[in-house]
Design a protein around this motif. Sequence first.
Motif: not given
Length: 417
Positions: A112, A157, A194, A199
């Motif tokens: 992230l 992401y 992440a 996610t």
Amino acid sequence: MGILYEDVVLIKEAEKPGDPTVITVNCPDKTGLGRDLCRIILLFGLSIARGDVSTDGKWCYLVFWVVGRPATRWDLLKSRLLEVCPMCSPAVSEIYYYRPEFQQPKPPDVFLLKFWCSYDRKGLLHDVTKVLCELELTIKRVKVSTAPDGRVMDLFYVTDTRELLHTKKRKEETVNHLKSVLRDSMICCEIELASAEVTTCSQGSSFLPSAITEDMFCLELLPSKHPSGGFFASNLVSVTMDNSLSPSHTLVQILCQDHKGLIYDIMRTLKDYNIQISYGRFFANPKGNCEVDLLTMQVDGKKIVDPEKQNALCSRLRMELARPLRVDVLSRGPDTELLVANPVELSGRGRPLVFHDITLALKILDIRIFSVEIARRRIRDREWEVYRILLDDGDGFPLPRNDEIKECVRKKLMGWE
């Protein structure tokens, strides 16, 4: 006597501006190799002007004449092409090449990348996307939103092709490159691994209006006069099959208008249908038309003789070449939303550089982006990567007409400059 691993991929750079660069690949064959090579070439912003492919099922020889970015990092391109070429084993051939110990790739970690900007500006999101592409960070999801006070929060992401984003040095490199384009507008920037929960939350709402799903995700070609999505030039795509010219192969002939990633679209479609290419030749002429001849067979080594299979494959090829991406611009009361969708390969990979080209088109149009949502959705038994972008007319000036926005985005995605 062996073949050096570095000689598996050879790149002869163009001698003068306007000439193509020649990429030669000489290695053992594997299922989907042509698709993987064409995808990497597309990822580097290059177009295949001409190509020859041949294989006996064990060893293959491919030559691509490519044109595109003059500042291409050819050494890096060679490294990425080498990564998808299989190693040679004695059971395959008496020819060997030397390669470092091979390891089966594991699914890449998703990171992230989160940063705040004190203010927005036109073209900001494209500049960020361009930096991430240059750093070989693949964008998987994006969430961009503008706060009432004008500050912008960006959530990217990403996966790292180099698999180094967990290191301090790679994180600092990424942050410094972002600062170089965001300058004093960057308030803070964080990079972290992440979690599965984060996610999942980034995948967005599954709701899409029925009118959108009917037009954008139709798997049949509508008449070419239909304006929806801008990709209904079915009269410009001809796909024919002939079993009379070869005792062991089906000849597939394609005539169509050239576009960015055309050979990749052909290769991924054939791979999804488990069709193998024994010999292929393709050529794009200066007028923008492309001719493709492919000698193909099924995965069992037989010709494609079933009329239903022939019709299904021809129809899908026509669809994928006429509408490789879907584009629409909708007015929702005072808001204007841009939607772009592209099919995901059965391998799970989406088309490269889509978000890069979308943001570049909007930068050219001098349009700010208010919010972005990128998510994968399963519609009509097929997975799609859907980009929903809310456009900002906060300066008080009206946005260009919807059809102008759609046309500019379409041309940029298709490489029709």
